[in-house]
Every structure is written in C-alpha cells, then in structure tokens.
Design a protein around this motif. Structure first.
Motif, PDB file in Angstrom:
ATOM      1  N   GLN A 622       3.841  -4.186   9.271  1.00 30.45           N
ATOM      2  CA  GLN A 622       5.209  -3.261   9.381  1.00 30.45           C
ATOM      3  C   GLN A 622       5.570  -2.785   8.133  1.00 30.45           C
ATOM      4  O   GLN A 622       6.712  -3.261   7.409  1.00 30.45           O
ATOM      5  CB  GLN A 622       6.221  -4.351   9.869  1.00 30.45           C
ATOM      6  N   GLU A 623       5.133  -1.577   7.619  1.00 30.35           N
ATOM      7  CA  GLU A 623       5.596  -1.084   6.341  1.00 30.35           C
ATOM      8  C   GLU A 623       6.937  -0.770   6.273  1.00 30.35           C
ATOM      9  O   GLU A 623       7.653  -0.883   5.526  1.00 30.35           O
ATOM     10  CB  GLU A 623       4.849   0.066   6.093  1.00 30.35           C
ATOM     11  N   ALA A 624       7.325  -0.185   7.272  1.00 33.23           N
ATOM     12  CA  ALA A 624       8.759   0.101   7.436  1.00 33.23           C
ATOM     13  C   ALA A 624       9.758  -0.410   7.156  1.00 33.23           C
ATOM     14  O   ALA A 624      10.783  -0.601   6.632  1.00 33.23           O
ATOM     15  CB  ALA A 624       9.180   1.089   8.676  1.00 33.23           C
ATOM     16  N   ALA A 625       9.454  -1.717   7.953  1.00 34.63           N
ATOM     17  CA  ALA A 625      10.470  -2.959   7.810  1.00 34.63           C
ATOM     18  C   ALA A 625      10.440  -3.569   6.458  1.00 34.63           C
ATOM     19  O   ALA A 625      11.533  -3.482   5.834  1.00 34.63           O
ATOM     20  CB  ALA A 625       9.907  -3.997   8.681  1.00 34.63           C
ATOM     21  N   VAL A 626       9.195  -3.531   5.728  1.00 32.51           N
ATOM     22  CA  VAL A 626       9.117  -4.144   4.435  1.00 32.51           C
ATOM     23  C   VAL A 626       9.801  -3.166   3.525  1.00 32.51           C
ATOM     24  O   VAL A 626      10.723  -3.453   2.530  1.00 32.51           O
ATOM     25  CB  VAL A 626       7.806  -4.399   3.996  1.00 32.51           C
ATOM     26  N   MET A 627       9.578  -1.790   3.747  1.00 37.44           N
ATOM     27  CA  MET A 627      10.319  -0.694   2.900  1.00 37.44           C
ATOM     28  C   MET A 627      11.992  -0.803   3.200  1.00 37.44           C
ATOM     29  O   MET A 627      12.481  -0.719   2.156  1.00 37.44           O
ATOM     30  CB  MET A 627       9.879   0.551   3.225  1.00 37.44           C
ATOM     31  N   THR A 628      12.285  -1.115   4.244  1.00 40.52           N
ATOM     32  CA  THR A 628      13.724  -1.347   4.601  1.00 40.52           C
ATOM     33  C   THR A 628      14.343  -2.318   3.662  1.00 40.52           C
ATOM     34  O   THR A 628      15.301  -2.046   2.875  1.00 40.52           O
ATOM     35  CB  THR A 628      14.199  -1.621   5.797  1.00 40.52           C
ATOM     36  N   GLN A 629      13.716  -3.449   3.606  1.00 43.17           N
ATOM     37  CA  GLN A 629      13.969  -4.548   2.817  1.00 43.17           C
ATOM     38  C   GLN A 629      14.058  -4.248   1.301  1.00 43.17           C
ATOM     39  O   GLN A 629      15.041  -4.642   0.420  1.00 43.17           O
ATOM     40  CB  GLN A 629      13.380  -5.829   3.137  1.00 43.17           C
ATOM     41  N   PHE A 630      12.981  -3.417   0.940  1.00 42.95           N
ATOM     42  CA  PHE A 630      12.807  -3.137  -0.367  1.00 42.95           C
ATOM     43  C   PHE A 630      14.075  -2.311  -0.972  1.00 42.95           C
ATOM     44  O   PHE A 630      14.535  -2.285  -1.931  1.00 42.95           O
ATOM     45  CB  PHE A 630      11.558  -2.500  -0.687  1.00 42.95           C
TER      46      PHE A 630
ATOM     47  N   LEU B 285       9.645   6.339   0.899  1.00 41.57           N
ATOM     48  CA  LEU B 285      10.988   5.964   0.900  1.00 41.57           C
ATOM     49  C   LEU B 285      11.470   6.446   2.239  1.00 41.57           C
ATOM     50  O   LEU B 285      11.373   7.660   2.918  1.00 41.57           O
ATOM     51  CB  LEU B 285      11.914   6.621  -0.185  1.00 41.57           C
ATOM     52  N   LEU B 286      12.402   5.586   2.884  1.00 38.21           N
ATOM     53  CA  LEU B 286      12.831   5.912   4.211  1.00 38.21           C
ATOM     54  C   LEU B 286      14.275   6.911   4.321  1.00 38.21           C
ATOM     55  O   LEU B 286      14.773   6.705   3.254  1.00 38.21           O
ATOM     56  CB  LEU B 286      13.139   4.521   4.930  1.00 38.21           C
ATOM     57  N   SER B 287      14.159   7.533   5.135  1.00 37.73           N
ATOM     58  CA  SER B 287      15.397   8.231   5.451  1.00 37.73           C
ATOM     59  C   SER B 287      16.306   7.561   5.712  1.00 37.73           C
ATOM     60  O   SER B 287      16.138   6.356   6.511  1.00 37.73           O
ATOM     61  CB  SER B 287      14.993   9.548   6.285  1.00 37.73           C
ATOM     62  N   HIS B 288      17.734   8.151   5.818  1.00 41.36           N
ATOM     63  CA  HIS B 288      18.873   7.333   6.476  1.00 41.36           C
ATOM     64  C   HIS B 288      18.434   6.714   8.079  1.00 41.36           C
ATOM     65  O   HIS B 288      18.616   5.714   8.542  1.00 41.36           O
ATOM     66  CB  HIS B 288      20.097   8.153   6.624  1.00 41.36           C
ATOM     67  N   ALA B 493      22.111   1.935   1.117  1.00 40.77           N
ATOM     68  CA  ALA B 493      20.779   1.559   0.426  1.00 40.77           C
ATOM     69  C   ALA B 493      19.863   3.002   0.008  1.00 40.77           C
ATOM     70  O   ALA B 493      19.189   3.166  -0.888  1.00 40.77           O
ATOM     71  CB  ALA B 493      20.036   0.575   1.134  1.00 40.77           C
ATOM     72  N   VAL B 494      19.911   3.833   1.237  1.00 41.64           N
ATOM     73  CA  VAL B 494      19.130   5.028   1.065  1.00 41.64           C
ATOM     74  C   VAL B 494      19.423   5.898  -0.058  1.00 41.64           C
ATOM     75  O   VAL B 494      18.818   6.295  -0.678  1.00 41.64           O
ATOM     76  CB  VAL B 494      18.829   5.744   2.547  1.00 41.64           C
ATOM     77  N   ALA B 495      20.719   6.180   0.017  1.00 46.85           N
ATOM     78  CA  ALA B 495      21.274   7.071  -1.023  1.00 46.85           C
ATOM     79  C   ALA B 495      21.102   6.402  -2.551  1.00 46.85           C
ATOM     80  O   ALA B 495      20.940   7.277  -3.407  1.00 46.85           O
ATOM     81  CB  ALA B 495      22.763   7.373  -0.853  1.00 46.85           C
ATOM     82  N   ALA B 496      21.338   5.389  -2.396  1.00 48.71           N
ATOM     83  CA  ALA B 496      21.398   4.578  -3.873  1.00 48.71           C
ATOM     84  C   ALA B 496      20.013   4.512  -4.530  1.00 48.71           C
ATOM     85  O   ALA B 496      20.003   4.916  -5.477  1.00 48.71           O
ATOM     86  CB  ALA B 496      21.878   3.052  -3.713  1.00 48.71           C
ATOM     87  N   VAL B 497      19.009   4.612  -3.855  1.00 46.92           N
ATOM     88  CA  VAL B 497      17.666   4.406  -4.154  1.00 46.92           C
ATOM     89  C   VAL B 497      17.125   5.853  -4.615  1.00 46.92           C
ATOM     90  O   VAL B 497      16.729   6.085  -5.547  1.00 46.92           O
ATOM     91  CB  VAL B 497      16.757   3.848  -3.168  1.00 46.92           C
ATOM     92  N   GLY B 502      16.318   9.532  -8.808  1.00 49.20           N
ATOM     93  CA  GLY B 502      16.365  10.736  -9.154  1.00 49.20           C
ATOM     94  C   GLY B 502      15.966  11.707  -7.953  1.00 49.20           C
ATOM     95  O   GLY B 502      15.217  12.922  -8.343  1.00 49.20           O
ATOM     96  N   ARG B 503      16.096  11.465  -6.764  1.00 51.20           N
ATOM     97  CA  ARG B 503      15.558  12.240  -5.815  1.00 51.20           C
ATOM     98  C   ARG B 503      16.793  12.916  -4.838  1.00 51.20           C
ATOM     99  O   ARG B 503      16.810  13.247  -3.634  1.00 51.20           O
ATOM    100  CB  ARG B 503      14.854  11.430  -4.742  1.00 51.20           C
TER     101      ARG B 503
END
Lengths: 661, 616
Positions: A622-630, B285-288, B493-497, B502-503
């Motif tokens: 669950q890469e996405a879940a871990v990334m969310t937490q990260f 990195l994830l989007s919103h 979180a998304v905006a902060a990261v 610097g993205r």
C-alpha cells in the motif's frame, strides 16, 4: 463552522447538555463550600499585600509629585523640568509606580500624565502624534468632535503641538507629564530632539518629563546631546529595589494574625528562585501565591476546615474518612495511644464523626498557631541578626524557606546569632530586648521585662558600654619568653562588678532566646494537621508557571507510549535501547521524528522516505497509504517548526530542532 | 557483515600463531588498524569518497572481473524489504537496499543476505588484489554501533594490562596473596570482551612475554625483532597513518544534547547525504485528491488511546473554568491538535456562559479586525451595530470594545446581576496570522479585561517567544500540558510538503501552464522570461560549488540585462512585463538577507532545465 475565521459560538444544543450534566461526586462535592472559603480568604490576603506594596514607593511618589507641583519655577527659567527615576532592575514595578504617581497628580490638581514606550514612538513625528492622541484621550474623551472642529479651522497636522496647546487652554492644566518608560530603549537622537522641541514649547505648554532609568544616569546623559541637556533641569529619585519589594511581599503574605494558609518550603523556594533567576515582578509573586491558594482549595477537600464558620452539617461524610487517612492524623493518633486513656480518645475519634469534627477544628487552629509562631520566630531571627553587628545578611525569604523545611533549629544562622549575643555590648542589647519583647506580644514573658529593668538600672549611670565576660575584647594575650621559648598566656582583664552583672543579664537573655528558638522552630511535617494549613505541592505549580513545551512535544514524539499507554507501542522489545523504540505501530509523526533525530543537519527526504517506508511498510503493497502517512508526518514536523526547506540540494530539508536543547 | 570466523578453528590459531610476533611488536599500528574498518577494502574505500559506486569500480578493477559482480547485483534486487535501516550520515558502510543506491546516509544492518555475501566476496577480491591474506577481519557490523573509538581504546588498553597481569601471575613469579584479587579483576576485565581480537592479543602478549623471559641471559632471537612491513604482509598502504583518522560516524553514545549538536556541526563534518531524489527512488508525492481519498479510508490505530487522553484532559475543565474565573488565561500546549478539546469544553461550559467567541488562529485570512468585529458583534446587538460608524483602526476598535465591556459591567463583578463573562477560545494562538507582536498585544489587552476569559491553545514548541514580560503579565498565563496526538487541523499536508520541497510551482500552473501563458504573451515578454530562467539556472549551478542557499536573479541585474538586450527601455516597461508573470505566479519576488530584491521562477532545477529547452 470550524473553518470559519472567527465566529460567535451559538449555544444551540445547550438544552440536552444541561440535562446530561452530572454533579461532581466523591470528595469534590464540597467544592462549593471550599470555593466560598477561598472567596473569603484569598481576596483579604491579596488586599493586605497590595496595600503594603502600594506604600513601598510612597516616598518616591511624594517626592516626584512635590517636584511636579514646583515645576512651574523651573519652567519660568526656560528649562524643562526632568524627574529621573532610577528603577534599577525593578522595571516591572514601574507600572505600579506610575499608576500611583498619576493618581496622586491627577486626583488633587489638574495634571496630565502621558506614558510613552519606544515601540509605539519610533520617530519624532509618531512620538508627537501618540503624545497628542493620548493627551486628548486622557482628559475628557467626550468632546472629541469639538476639538476636531476646533483645529480644522487652523488646518493643523496631527503632530502639531499647537493642537495640544489648544486642547489645554480650556483646561488650565498645571503639568503635562511625559513619562518615558524604559528610557534605555529610546533612540538617543530622538530623545534629544524631543527635549529640544519641548523646551521651545515650555513657555506655552507646561511640560514635564519623567525618565525611568534602569541602568545609570551617566548612560542616559551620554545619549542625549549636550545642547539638549542644557535645556533641562533634573532631579533624581529612586524606587525601591525589586528584591526588597519581593521580600516585603513574601513577609506580608506569610506573617500576620489572619493568615489562613502558608506556602510550604518547596513551593516558596520555587517561587523565589524563579524571581531570582528570571524576572523580578511582584505581580508574578502574587499570582503564584494566588495559584497556591487556588490549588489548595480546589484540589484538597480537607481545606474545607479552613472555613471560619464551618458547621458540622456542611461537611460530607467521606471527608472524615479522608481526614482519618491523613498522614499527620495517623501519627498523632499513635502518639495519643501512648498516653494514659489515649485509647478511649482514639476510639472516639475513629467512631464519631462529630467528635472528630471538633477535634479537627481544634487541631487546625492549633496548627495555625504553631506555624504562626514559627514564622514569627523566623522574622525575629532575621531582625535580631540585622541588629547584631558583624553578622552576614541572610534574606528573610531564605530563612523562611529553611524554617518551613524544618531546618532552622540548631542551624548555623541561629547558632551564629546566639554566639554573637553572648558578646554583645550593652549599647546594643536594649534594642534586641525590645525586639524580642515586641515579638512576644503576650506579656507572659515577665522574665524578659525584669531583665530589661535590670539592664536599665545598670546602664543608667554609665557612659561607656558594658561588656560581657564572653567578649574577647576583655582578654589580653601575654607573650613571655622563658629560656628561648615563647609562652602564651591568656589573661582576662579584670571584670568590674557592673560588667559581671551585665554578663549575667546577657547569659539569661541568651538562654531565653535559645529556649524560644528550640520551642518554635518545629518541623512542619510533625505538626498535626499540617496538610491543611500548609500548601506544599510542587507538581501543578511548576508546570503551570514554567512549562516545558519543547520537552513535552519531544517526549510525545520520541516516546509516544508515555502518553498513549497503548499495548502496541510498548518499548519492551529493546529494553532501554534507544534504537529499538521505533516500531511500525507508532504514530507516523513519531516514527518520522525518531528517524529525523538520527540525521544530521541536512536531511535527504528521499532517504527519509525510504527509511520510513522500511519501518512502516509491512508486507502489503500500500504505497499510497504509507505515502499519505509520510506526507502528513512531514507536514506536521514542518508545522511544529522542526524542519524548513533547503535549497542546497534537491529534495532536501534542513533540520532546525535538536532534541534536548 | 562479513565472515564470522569461529575463534577456535585450527586454521585461525595457525594464522594467529604465525603473526604473534607481529602483533606483539607493532601494537600501536595494530590498534590503528583495528580502530576503524579493519579490512583493506574498508580502508581503501575510506580513502575514496566511500560511495558505493566508486567502491564498486575499485573492486571491479582489483577483481578484474566486473561481470561476476553484476550477477550479484541482480541477486541484491531480490533482497527483502524487511531490512532495518537507520538513518545516519554514515560515509563508511555503503549499502544497497532494494537494489538502489541508498547512499551514505543509510546504514543498514542486513541479515546475511545476498548483499552480505556479495560484499564479502568483493572484499575478498580486494584483499587479494592488495596482496593481503585477509586476516584479522573482525566483524564490521559488530564494531558498529559500539562504543566510540576512545572508549574502545581505553577498554582495549585495560584489557591489555589485564592480560599482562594474568601472564605475570601465570609465570609464577608473584605469589603475594593480594594479587589474587587483582588477578580476578584482570580476568574479569579481560573476559568482558570476548572478541577474537582479544584472544589474539593475549596470544601475542604471551609470545612477547616468552621473548622477554628469554632475554634474561642471551640476546633476543632474531625472530622477536619487529619484522619488516613486507614480512608482516598486512595491507595498510604506506602513509595511511598520516591520513586524518575518521571519526566514527554514529555519534558517540552518551553525549549530552548540546554535545550532540556540536558533534553534528563540527568543522569538517561533511554533512553528507546521498544524491537520491524522491523521483529517483520511485516515490511519488500524492496530490490533494489522492491524499484525501486515502485519508478518508484511514483509521488511526490509536483512536482509543486518543479518546482516553481526551477524557483525561476533559476532567480538568472545571479547574480551567475556576482558573479563568480568577482572572488567569489558560494556555494548552503539547503535541496534537487541541481543537477537539476546546469544542468539548465549550459544550460543557455552555449553560452558564452564553457569550463565547471562537477565533481560529490557523485560518489563513484571519486579521485582528476580524477578531475585534466578531467580539463587538457579540457584545452589541446587531441593530445598534448596523447604524453605527465604526472606527477603522484596530486600536480604536479595541478601545471601543473595552469601554463597552467596562460600561456594561457594574463595579462589583461577583454580584449575580453582573453581565456574563465573554469567553474567547483561540485554537492555535501561535499560528502565523496571529504571530505579529501588535496582534498579540491586542489580545493581551483584551485578556487583561476582567470580563474577558481566554482559553487558548498553542502548537509549536517555541510559543513562549511570542510574549515579552509585560505582555505575559497582562495575559496572566497558566499552562497545561494537553498532548492529544490528534492530527493538526490547520495543516494541509499536501501543500505543506510541496512547499517544503520547493514544488509549489507544480500546482500553481505547472510547466505546461507556463508555456501556455508565454504563448499568449508578446515576444519581448518571452525573451525576458527566458532570461530569468537562464540566469536562475546559471545561479543554481554556480551556487552548487559555492554552497549558497540563495536562488533567483537580482532585480537590478535583470533590469540592466533586459535593457541591454533591448527587451525594454525603461523601468516602467520592465515592471509591466514582470506584472504579467507575477499575476500568473510564474515569478516570485523575495528579499534576501541583505534586503535586495530577487526574482525567481518557483520551479525545481530539472523543471527549469526543461522549461529553458522549450523556450529556446
């Protein structure tokens, strides 16, 4: 609603909440009664301290206001009258000083006091604007429009002193006092300019300046140009040093007839140490005392017994059980058992609440008397020490702290005093006797009075002071050389009859004092019911006034188990080994923080991610879940101000916070 | 990490006995050799940058066969992810995980996996290449995370002394009784470290003692003379003694916090991090949208515990109420959002305090005026407020509020007829919108009013810096630790990261967006933008060698360049061109430490390069 910027909370769901509200149970049932006790007892204490403090700077206020009343003479010679108030380190008492000064000045005569701070007046223009604004508001703010109209005709700028003159013309003001708060913080050039300008207006506006000087007068003088200085005529005043005021405040708070509650040695030690180490401020001292009272009455159910007019019916039953479990009660009971018929008394106390109630009431008043005597003896010790020559100065507060710790009996300060008293000449002794007599206001000490009488008759016809035989002044050391050997021999000079009579008085006085101190310097924890009359819990006090937020956050992050107390994050696996505290079950921010702690000043987020993934990422993909937490953890670390962006390398962040610093 | 030799195998004893003389004679060197990585390969790699790549090249060279290693590399890729990695700026033990170059920032304690075998083989090859027989290869892993060098040295020295002592006793020369105790102590010290090396030392010492005994009468035999380096056959390259000894990379244990800080910032501490990038290691990195989708389905495993914490704090509501009633302000700190707690507190406080104003400190658009207007609207009925002319300045507004509060409050506040207190709830008092000293002063004046009760929460650890002594005296704070572990509400979180890395450009318009905007602009504007990008890139490249942290182009420099290139002829034109960029957030202007204005395109370097290519 929660993303609104600011809003008024509407009590829509108040009804069901009210119905669900449960009354406090257990020992907290007496809170209403205790609150009443608090409301009766604390404000009285506060007023006592406050009135005493208001009188501390009485003389300075008198002096400055007198200077102000005479200021017209100075102005007539074209100079600006300046009062230089040397505050030293007690800047904080400046506000109260200025308050009482402005009360004095404005109550009887038409004076205007304007206080200026450097923050609000960075340059001359702003300073004047603020001055005029404050002066016009300080008078009667009602006819603001009127003054506006008035100067609209003249088309004046809002920093023109002409405005002030117009304003004052109708009021016939005697003085316009400009108080520069913390003169050190003002720019020297600004001060010079202000003085120059004011001196040119002095014939039209009755200006007067007060500087608060925390450092030295020379310092202030250096910063003001010589030309400006020529326009001034100053006089210096000084307000009491903060440490003295603090000593006084503590003395007032603990010594007196009506003190219901004393702060114990550890709390008072903490309060005084904080005042010494950080800032000296009487308000803070009063706040600390108030919080001690609050904590005692809020958290100690037995404080109900401090209420003056307590009725037996007002005390809930379980309070008596609590009373019987009190440490000092148990010890007391054990000591009663040793006395004859003690067992009956104890049985009655254990079985009858009513009997216990009366006994406890008596116990509390006895405990009060004992602590009062202890504090009074501490004060006596302090006064006597200050009267006897060649004794080191020990502050009253430190003596008080030691006294309440039970350390004063037979301690060096007491022994020193007793030894010196043996050698005191007859010109000092009467004062000491007087102090002791004043201290023991109950005239039971006939022996002392008799002693005083004897001393009086002895010294009445003498001019030179009498000496006691303990005094080494009366001894001579003789050196004789016999067969090339030096022999020392002490020889007491002949003691006159008066001297020996005096020695007798001194000895009696010494014995009296020794007995007195022995009797009064008790260990507070041996006093029956001391838990009720002495508040001495460090725990809420320190954290409430001196929090350690960094420590709390660091602990929460590095050892989340300490707070969460969950089964999953228990650091049993690795014992005390720091590295092993890391586990996948911990909150994400906590894991990331621990990884962050292991890094250097520059952190590669990609590597941080790999490490985080290795810790958190289990078997499932669950890469996405871990990334969310990260991402959330990283964002929270940033929010806490622990990392900030770095442009040195791509995907790097800078470490800002170091644990334990 | 490497072969762990059983200490008692006959071969090892053979080897040991062979080198007893060596060990005995050149102890000093021996010690140095055992300090850090004892293998030749380790030493070699220490001299190099210690990057795995370089090391690979070296060992490949030594090996003469890079192929064999490549196959190993394949094997490595299968290494399970269960490795435990420790984040550390370690330049000595390069490792591979998941087949990627983790770089020196990581040290991993592998199981004896493919990696281990691979490296062992590699090192053996290296050893051979250097003419070393690969002895005295103590387990490198075992040395790691151990006591720092000086502690180990001290231990070693103690052990050596103990060994000597034991030997002396064994010789039968000393027969004093009190020696027995010392002997026992010596044995204890000696036994405390059962490393093979220790035994080697003992043997070496025994040999030395034997030699010493021998020289009672005759001259020492030639063998006991320190042998020539060639004879000792161990591969420390010449001159390596002069090299600066590396400090062990894990910070020595038992350092105090400040010592650790200075250790990390010591001069010459190359703060080496790997060159990995998030894209490089395959992280995205994830989007919103993605973020919130995952978050919606996510459940905190510590929900129960958090509830318990919340209940625990909620028990103090009565206490806080009492404290606020006594004129103190209550300030809650600790890790986690405390908003839920405040919500709970206002729910319980509701029946006797109808006047509650909530100010969300973290809300980005919050101004002091907002706060004051909300309070005023609570105090004064809306009908009277509508017709009144309100002052514009916050200070004047504050005066109005204070006078309103005072006028409606009779002199005796404790009488039942007194108007209810106004309770201010401020979550995140230390959030950026409220951080200005003027705003804090304003709030302090409010809090100092007897009718106002303030319950605030703070999130950052350094919040105490907000107030000076006089402000603090006006607030009359009482602090309570309310750690909740709840996620912070005001954190995007998304905006902060994105901002952290610097993205931010990625989301505003993106590279494509910039191209689109530029297409609609005149040629001159395109030229100017190209100029900015080129200059910024040049600056970045320059700064890389320089170590500077400043990016972008100085405003003046750019202007002069633009004039030179006939992009514009005066500053007004220049400004007009820039305005278009500002509007699309393609360009940001900031001031550096010296106060000079710098213009920068908010993109990362890779993206800037691509952008420049497109523009050319």
């Amino acid at each position: 609603m929660e993303h609104e910027v600011a809003y008024r909370f509407k009590a829509t769901q108040s009804r069901p909440v009210k119905r669900r509200r449960v009354l406090p149970g257990g020992l907290q049932t007496s809170w209403a009664t205790r609150k009443r006790a608090y409301d009766e007892l604390w404000p009285a204490q506060r007023n006592r301290i406050q009135t005493a403090l208001d009188h501390v700077n009485h003389e300075t206020v008198d002096g400055v206001s007198h200077f102000a009343f005479q200021a017209q003479d100075v102005r007539r010679s074209g100079k600006v009258p300046v009062a230089l108030v040397i505050t030293g380190s007690s800047i904080t008492s400046w506000t109260s000083f200025l308050g009482s000064l402005s009360d004095r000045l404005t109550s009887s005569r038409a004076n205007l006091v304007v206080s200026l701070r450097s923050g609000e007046s960075p340059n001359l223009k702003t300073l004047l604007r603020v001055l005029i604004a404050k002066a016009s508001a300080g008078g009667d703010s009602g006819n603001e429009d009127e003054t506006l109209l008035h100067h609209n005709t003249g088309r004046l700028l809002n920093y023109d002193l002409q405005l002030l003159e117009d304003l004052l013309r109708e009021r016939a003001t005697e003085n316009v006092v400009i108080a520069f708060e913390e003169s050190e913080t003002f720019d020297g050039a600004l001060l010079s300019d202000t003085i120059n300008l004011i001196s040119s207006w002095v014939d039209r506006i009755p200006f007067m300046i007060i500087f608060s000087v925390a450092t030295t007068l020379e310092n202030l003088q250096h910063r003001i140009s010589r030309g400006s200085l020529r326009h001034t005529e100053g006089r210096t005043f000084s307000i009491a040093p903060a440490s003295e005021v603090l000593e006084l405040a503590l003395d007032i708070a603990v010594r007196g007839d009506s003190i219901p509650l004393w702060v114990g040695c550890s709390v008072s030690n903490m309060i005084m140490a904080r005042q010494k180490d950080y800032f000296q401020c009487t308000d803070l001292l009063i706040d600390s005392l108030q919080y001690a009272y609050m904590s005692h009455f809020y958290a100690n159910p037995l404080s109900i017994f401090l209420l003056e007019d307590l009725q037996y019916a007002a005390v809930p039953r379980d309070h008596f059980e609590a009373l019987r479990n009190l440490g000092s009660f148990r010890r007391h009971v054990e000591s009663i058992l040793e006395i004859e018929n003690g067992a009956d008394v104890v049985r009655a106390l254990l079985e009858s609440d009513e009997r216990l109630f009366q006994y406890a009431r008596d116990g509390v008043s006895r405990a009060r008397a004992l602590v009062k005597g202890l504090v009074a003896a501490v004060h006596l010790l302090h006064t006597l020490r200050s009267h006897v020559p060649r004794l080191d100065h020990i502050t009253l507060s430190s003596l008080y702290i030691r006294g309440l710790a039970g350390e004063l009996n037979l301690s060096p300060p007491v022994r020193e005093l007793l030894l010196s008293i043996k050698m005191v000449p007859s010109n000092v002794l009467p004062r000491l006797l007087e102090e002791v007599l004043r201290h023991s206001s109950n005239n039971s000490d006939l022996a002392l009075v008799e002693l005083q009488q004897r001393l009086k008759t002895l010294t009445s016809c003498r001019t030179a002071p009498l000496r006691s035989h303990h005094d080494t002044h009366g001894e001579t050391i003789r050196t004789t050389i016999v067969a090339q050997k030096v022999e020392l021999s002490k020889q007491k000079s002949r003691i006159s009859e008066d001297d020996s009579a005096y020695s007798e008085i001194v000895d009696q006085f010494h014995d009296y004092l020794e007995r007195h101190f022995m009797r009064t310097f008790l260990r507070p924890e041996n006093i029956f019911m001391h838990e009720i009359v002495i508040y001495d819990l460090k725990s809420p006090h320190r954290d409430v006034f001196m929090p350690r937020p960094r420590f709390a956050i660091e602990r929460a992050l590095s050892l989340p188990h300490d707070y969460l107390d969950c089964s999953c994050c228990h650091p049993t696996a690795g014992g005390s080994n720091l590295e092993n505290t890391l586990s996948a079950s911990q909150p994400a921010t906590s894991i990331l923080y621990q990884l962050y702690m292991e890094s250097g000043p520059l952190i590669n987020v990609a590597d941080l991610w790999l490490a985080f993934d290795a810790v958190v990422g289990g078997t499932n993909n669950q890469e996405a879940a871990v990334m969310t937490q990260f991402q959330r953890a990283l964002a929270e670390l940033r929010y806490l101000g622990m990392i900030r962006p770095s442009r040195r390398k791509a995907d790097h962040v800078t470490k800002v916070s170091w644990k334990g610093l | 990490m490497k072969r762990k030799r059983p200490t008692a195998t006959p071969s090892s004893t053979l080897r040991k006995s062979r080198r007893t003389n060596t060990a005995a004679s050149d102890h000093g060197e021996d010690e140095l050799a055992t300090d850090d990585s004892p293998t030749v390969a380790g030493k070699l790699s220490r001299h190099s940058e210690a990057h795995l790549g370089q090391r690979e090249v070296r060992s490949a060279k030594l090996n003469g066969s890079a192929n064999g290693r490549d196959t190993d590399e394949e094997e490595v890729k299968d290494t399970p992810r269960s490795q435990r990695r420790v984040l550390f700026a370690d330049a000595r033990t390069p490792r591979r995980g998941k087949g990627k170059n983790l770089g020196p920032i990581f040290r991993s304690e592998n199981a004896r996996s493919g990696v281990a075998r691979n490296e062992a083989g590699e090192e053996e090859a290296a050893d051979r290449g250097a003419g070393d027989e690969g002895e005295e290869e103590d387990d490198d892993d075992a040395r790691f995370g151990q006591a720092p060098t000086f502690v180990r040295n001290a231990d070693r020295s103690a052990r050596r002394k103990s060994a000597r002592r034991m030997l002396a006793a064994g010789d039968g020369d000393s027969d004093e009784d009190d020696d027995a105790a010392e002997e026992a102590l010596a044995r204890q010290i000696y036994a405390s470290d059962s490393e093979a090396e220790g035994e080697e030392e003992l043997e070496a010492l025994q040999a030395a003692a034997a030699a010493g005994e021998g020289d009672g009468g005759e001259a020492p035999p030639a063998e006991s003379v320190p042998p020539t380096p060639s004879k000792r056959g161990r591969g420390r390259p010449k001159g390596s003694k002069n090299k600066k000894k590396r400090t062990p990379s894990p910070p020595p244990a038992g350092l105090s916090a400040q010592e650790r800080y200075f250790f990390a910032h010591r001069p010459g501490a190359a703060n080496k991090t790997s060159g990995n990038t998030l894209t490089g290691v395959g992280a995205r990195l994830l989007s919103h949208d993605e973020y919130f989708e995952v978050m919606r389905g996510w459940e905190d495993p510590h929900l129960m515990e958090r509830e318990v914490l919340l209940r625990l704090h909620a028990r103090a509501f009565g206490q806080w109420e009492f404290e606020m009633e006594q004129g103190f302000s209550v300030c809650l700190y600790g890790f986690g959002s405390k908003r839920g707690l405040l919500a709970k507190s206002k729910a319980t406080a509701v029946d006797n305090e109808p006047q509650i104003v909530v100010v969300n400190g973290y809300a980005p658009g919050l101004t002091p005026r907002h706060v004051l207007m909300t309070i005023l609207s609570t105090l004064v009925p809306a009908s009277t407020l509508a017709g009144a002319k309100l002052p514009a300045q916050p200070a004047a507004l504050l005066d109005l509020i204070l006078s309103t509060l005072s006028s409606s409050a009779p002199s005796a506040p404790s009488t039942p007829s007194a108007p209810p207190p106004l309770t201010l709830l401020i979550p995140s008092l230390d959030a950026p919108p409220l951080r200005r000293p003027a705003t804090q002063a304003l709030l302090a004046s409010l809090a100092a009013h007897p009718r106002v009760r303030l319950l605030a929460t703070v999130d950052t650890p350094n919040f105490a810096l907000l107030w000076d002594q006089s402000l603090r005296a006006r607030f009359r704070w009482l602090f309570h630790d309310c750690t909740t572990f709840a996620p912070f509400g005001g954190v995007d979180a998304v905006a902060a990261v994105d901002a952290l890395l610097g993205r931010s450009g990625r989301r505003v318009t993106g590279r494509d967006g910039v191209a689109y905007v530029l297409r609609s602009l005149p040629e001159r504007a395109r030229g100017l933008f190209r100029m900015v990008v080129a200059e910024q890139l040049a600056g970045m490249i320059e700064a890389e060698g320089f170590g500077g942290d400043e990016d972008g182009v100085e405003y003046r420099v750019l202007y002069h360049k633009a004039v030179e290139d006939f992009v514009c002829s005066n500053e007004v034109q220049f400004r007009t061109l820039l305005k278009e960029f500002y509007d699309h957030q393609m360009l940001v202007s900031r001031r550096d430490a010296l106060g000079t204005e710098r213009l920068a395109v908010p993109f990362r370097r890779e993206e800037l390069e691509l952008l420049l290519e497109e523009l050319m």
